[in-house]
Design an enzyme around this catalytic site. Structure first.
Site, PDB file in Angstrom:
ATOM      1  N   GLN A  60      30.570  -4.408 -39.590  1.00 27.03           N
ATOM      2  CA  GLN A  60      29.262  -3.917 -40.838  1.00 27.03           C
ATOM      3  C   GLN A  60      28.395  -2.798 -40.477  1.00 27.03           C
ATOM      4  O   GLN A  60      28.061  -2.303 -41.400  1.00 27.03           O
ATOM      5  CB  GLN A  60      29.021  -5.256 -41.438  1.00 27.03           C
ATOM      6  CG  GLN A  60      28.679  -4.820 -43.345  1.00 27.03           C
ATOM      7  CD  GLN A  60      27.786  -6.402 -43.471  1.00 27.03           C
ATOM      8  OE1 GLN A  60      28.341  -6.774 -44.490  1.00 27.03           O
ATOM      9  NE2 GLN A  60      26.830  -6.240 -43.404  1.00 27.03           N
ATOM     10  N   GLU A 116      24.164   0.571 -47.957  1.00 24.88           N
ATOM     11  CA  GLU A 116      22.934   0.807 -47.160  1.00 24.88           C
ATOM     12  C   GLU A 116      22.992   2.258 -46.856  1.00 24.88           C
ATOM     13  O   GLU A 116      21.648   2.594 -45.883  1.00 24.88           O
ATOM     14  CB  GLU A 116      22.551  -0.063 -46.003  1.00 24.88           C
ATOM     15  CG  GLU A 116      22.775  -2.014 -47.133  1.00 24.88           C
ATOM     16  CD  GLU A 116      23.034  -2.671 -45.976  1.00 24.88           C
ATOM     17  OE1 GLU A 116      22.867  -1.606 -44.561  1.00 24.88           O
ATOM     18  OE2 GLU A 116      22.935  -3.782 -46.266  1.00 24.88           O
ATOM     19  N   ASP A 130      25.740  -5.203 -36.650  1.00 24.80           N
ATOM     20  CA  ASP A 130      25.100  -6.495 -37.249  1.00 24.80           C
ATOM     21  C   ASP A 130      27.481  -6.372 -37.601  1.00 24.80           C
ATOM     22  O   ASP A 130      27.976  -6.180 -38.372  1.00 24.80           O
ATOM     23  CB  ASP A 130      25.099  -6.214 -38.940  1.00 24.80           C
ATOM     24  CG  ASP A 130      25.246  -7.357 -39.711  1.00 24.80           C
ATOM     25  OD1 ASP A 130      26.008  -8.328 -39.368  1.00 24.80           O
ATOM     26  OD2 ASP A 130      24.922  -6.849 -40.459  1.00 24.80           O
ATOM     27  N   LYS A 167      15.074 -11.879 -45.336  1.00 20.64           N
ATOM     28  CA  LYS A 167      15.801 -12.098 -46.239  1.00 20.64           C
ATOM     29  C   LYS A 167      15.592 -13.430 -47.394  1.00 20.64           C
ATOM     30  O   LYS A 167      15.931 -13.954 -47.298  1.00 20.64           O
ATOM     31  CB  LYS A 167      17.383 -12.062 -46.464  1.00 20.64           C
ATOM     32  CG  LYS A 167      18.139 -11.053 -46.052  1.00 20.64           C
ATOM     33  CD  LYS A 167      19.681 -11.005 -46.432  1.00 20.64           C
ATOM     34  CE  LYS A 167      19.941 -10.076 -45.341  1.00 20.64           C
ATOM     35  NZ  LYS A 167      21.412  -9.955 -45.263  1.00 20.64           N
ATOM     36  N   SER A 176      21.771  -5.485 -48.969  1.00 14.77           N
ATOM     37  CA  SER A 176      22.828  -4.134 -49.926  1.00 14.77           C
ATOM     38  C   SER A 176      22.207  -3.594 -51.455  1.00 14.77           C
ATOM     39  O   SER A 176      22.847  -2.703 -51.370  1.00 14.77           O
ATOM     40  CB  SER A 176      24.142  -4.120 -49.592  1.00 14.77           C
ATOM     41  OG  SER A 176      24.473  -5.276 -50.567  1.00 14.77           O
TER      42      SER A 176
END
Length: 416
Positions: free
Chosen positions: A162, A204, A241, A334, A364
């Site tokens: 990712q 992103e 990631d 997060k 995102s």
């Protein structure tokens, strides 16, 4: 003591054009705090739950139900409470919901209020948010993780992993690290253009070229670092990631058209780490593959940073289980995964007490809100992950860190 006088929320748009919540908190002394809630694309199964409207509007992604909860039941519960007592306010919202994942009133409803209360309280005291939340010990600017090539759920291309990131370690100041990363990013754009690849960007801000496999982005990034005039491994390291939960079918991982076992995927990581200056791998295995995580931790845990995102979802209880089982050695932070400022702080403190590194992170679906920049400094997380330097909702965080640098210039850099 300063009393919460009024709470209100409206529907606004995030960086992907999806609805989200903007919350405003007014205190009795006239101080105001506002916050915009982010949202993720690849989400862990055990994250706190956003409340979405369903139906036809915005493809079912509206947040009017959550906004109604803010403007009614949350406002009724929180107005009249002391804004300086963040934990009491956050605990009151958790009790009001009555579940452990905010499935009743919505984590997005709760987080917006929690963040806005913190901002209002800081404004009331006329001090920066990072100083209010972190006190005198909030003094270190984090090493940024710049997502410069996107794949997986963050891009429409052929790359499985990712995010491919750079981490500028070898610099004495945050601003110098930011400059280096930006120069590498711009150099990467030219290289991709010269190779005939698309320089369209993902959610992103990273580029999303169609490359042949998951190693080619690493090779191109290494070239970009060198061409920009920096030394891979010494000044700038790499991070991945994998978001492997998206690639897992319950038994194997679908990588480059092949099905790999946990052991085979770990062996791939070992080879990549032997070949390239990789500092960190996030979500290298699925959140459901704890046996695989144990193998990964045993093989690479004493060599590189192994970050749990979907694995831990900023959840104190799940992190505690991971610590007890020796799984991973770092956690992605997060706030919207857990639901409130106080719960986020509790998870960070647990991680730090047990020697786990912390990486403050965006989602995102972001906005101009720079809360996590202050939060990273407040909690001395040491690292922050908030995208490439090409989209304003990402740069809002970097620009805020540049402002903070004027007040507290210590940069973790190669001391991490």
């Amino acid at each position: 003591m300063v009393i919460v006088k009024k709470i209100s929320a409206i529907e606004v748009l995030d960086s992907r054009g999806n609805p989200t919540i903007k919350t405003k908190v007014e205190l009795c002394d006239g101080s105001i705090g506002e916050a915009i809630v982010p949202s993720g694309a690849s989400t862990g199964k055990r994250e706190a739950l956003e409340l979405r409207d369903g139906g036809e509007a915005f493809g079912g992604k509206g947040v009017l139900k959550a906004i109604k909860n803010v403007n009614s039941m949350i406002a009724e519960e929180i107005c009249g409470k002391d804004a300086y007592n963040q934990k009491a306010i956050d605990d009151a919202m958790l009790a009001l919901d009555g579940t452990d994942n905010y499935s009743r009133i919505g984590a997005n409803a709760v987080l917006g209020v929690s963040m806005a209360v913190a901002r209002a309280a800081a404004n009331s005291l006329n001090i920066p948010l990072y100083r209010y939340l972190g006190g005198a010990n909030a003094c270190t600017l984090p090493v940024p993780m710049f997502n410069i090539i996107n794949g997986g759920a963050h891009a429409n291309n052929s790359v499985d992993f990712q995010e491919f990131m750079i981490m500028p370690f070898g610099f004495s100041k945050f601003s110098n690290a930011l400059r280096a990363a930006t120069e590498v990013y711009q150099t990467l754009k030219k290289i991709l253009n010269d190779l005939g690849h698309s320089t369209a960007v993902g959610d992103e801000g990273g580029f999303a070229p169609n490359l042949k496999d998951n190693e080619e982005p690493i090779k191109i990034i290494m070239e970009a670092i060198k061409k920009a005039g920096y030394k891979p491994g010494e000044q700038i390291k790499l991070a991945l990631d994998v978001a492997s939960s998206e690639l897992y079918d319950g038994k194997t991982y679908q990588i480059e058209g092949k099905k790999l076992t946990s052991e085979e995927l770990v062996d791939r990581y070992v080879k990549l780490c032997d070949k390239y200056p990789i500092f960190s791998i996030e979500d290298g295995l699925s959140e459901d593959d704890w046996d695989g995580w144990k193998i990964l931790s045993e093989k690479l845990g004493d060599k590189i940073q192994l970050v749990g995102d979907d694995l831990f979802v900023t959840n104190e209880k799940i992190l505690k289980e991971g610590i007890e089982k020796g799984i991973a050695n770092a956690i992605l932070i997060k706030p919207n995964q857990i639901g409130s400022v106080s719960q986020t702080m509790q998870t960070v403190r647990l991680a730090q007490r047990n020697g786990y590194r912390c990486v403050m992170s965006h989602r995102s679906g972001e906005s101009e809100d720079s809360f996590i920049a202050d939060f990273a400094v407040a909690l001395n997380t040491g690292e922050i992950k908030t995208g490439a330097t090409s989209r304003s909702e990402r740069n809002a965080k970097y620009n805020r860190l540049l402002e903070i640098e004027l007040e507290t210039s210590e940069f973790l850099g190669d001391k991490i």
